[in-house]
Enzyme design. Structure first.
Site, PDB file in Angstrom:
ATOM      1  N   CYS A 134      33.154  48.032  49.130  1.00  0.00           N
ATOM      2  CA  CYS A 134      33.862  47.615  50.344  1.00  0.00           C
ATOM      3  C   CYS A 134      33.163  46.402  50.936  1.00  0.00           C
ATOM      4  O   CYS A 134      31.933  46.374  51.011  1.00  0.00           O
ATOM      5  CB  CYS A 134      33.870  48.768  51.346  1.00  0.00           C
ATOM      6  SG  CYS A 134      34.739  48.416  52.879  1.00  0.00           S
ATOM      7  N   GLN A 184      38.543  45.461  59.605  1.00  0.00           N
ATOM      8  CA  GLN A 184      37.387  44.846  58.959  1.00  0.00           C
ATOM      9  C   GLN A 184      37.091  43.449  59.490  1.00  0.00           C
ATOM     10  O   GLN A 184      36.016  42.910  59.229  1.00  0.00           O
ATOM     11  CB  GLN A 184      37.585  44.776  57.450  1.00  0.00           C
ATOM     12  CG  GLN A 184      37.574  46.136  56.780  1.00  0.00           C
ATOM     13  CD  GLN A 184      37.747  45.983  55.293  1.00  0.00           C
ATOM     14  OE1 GLN A 184      38.870  45.946  54.811  1.00  0.00           O
ATOM     15  NE2 GLN A 184      36.631  45.880  54.584  1.00  0.00           N
ATOM     16  N   GLY A 197      41.088  43.588  48.752  1.00  0.00           N
ATOM     17  CA  GLY A 197      41.831  44.139  49.877  1.00  0.00           C
ATOM     18  C   GLY A 197      41.050  43.984  51.163  1.00  0.00           C
ATOM     19  O   GLY A 197      39.812  43.949  51.158  1.00  0.00           O
TER      20      GLY A 197
END
Length: 150
Positions: A88, A51, A46
């Site tokens: 992440c 980001q 994802g």
């Protein structure tokens, strides 16, 4: 198509509330394309626009069932609870145990501007919640019960 540089923790854009997309333009379509290329290049599941340094409410996800493109996603229902590890792309080398809803229902626009409803459980549920948190300026480490280095 282009591969974006992924912004890492410490960058202001990751802590800002992302701006809703008012109109789906060719630039939004290009953003979606490039975000998917970036996601696959980074071997992620994802990616949210903040980001890649873009404060827009845009998310791409692929948990192995084909790509999902979400514009202005909103969680409309949650059910149950699940505690599991997360990582992440913007926080390399760190994992953490995060409690999330076991199942979610999300409304979002697709690139054609059509409203879609996505129901997810397991990894998809976790990924939807993680990426939508990014749009609110929330990182998984803010919610983690404990973190560790990979």
């Amino acid at each position: 198509m282009a591969i974006y540089q992924i912004v890492e923790i410490g960058s202001e854009v990751l802590r800002e509330k992302a701006v809703p997309v008012k109109e789906i333009t060719p630039n939004i379509a290009k953003l979606l394309d490039n975000m998917l290329d970036t996601l696959y290049d980074a071997n992620g599941v994802g990616l949210a626009a903040p980001q890649v340094g873009v404060s827009k409410r845009v998310v791409v996800i692929d948990v192995g069932e084909g790509p999902l493109e979400l514009i202005n996603p909103v969680i409309i229902a949650k059910e149950g609870e699940d505690l599991d590890d997360e990582g992440c792309l913007s926080i390399p080398g760190i994992t953490g145990q995060v409690a999330r809803a076991a199942k979610v229902k999300v409304e979002a626009l697709n690139r054609q501007g059509e409203l879609q409803v996505i129901e997810g459980e397991g990894l998809l549920s976790r990924c939807l919640q993680h990426e939508i948190d990014h749009l609110e300026g929330i990182l998984f480490v803010d919610k983690a019960k404990k973190t560790s280095r990979r």
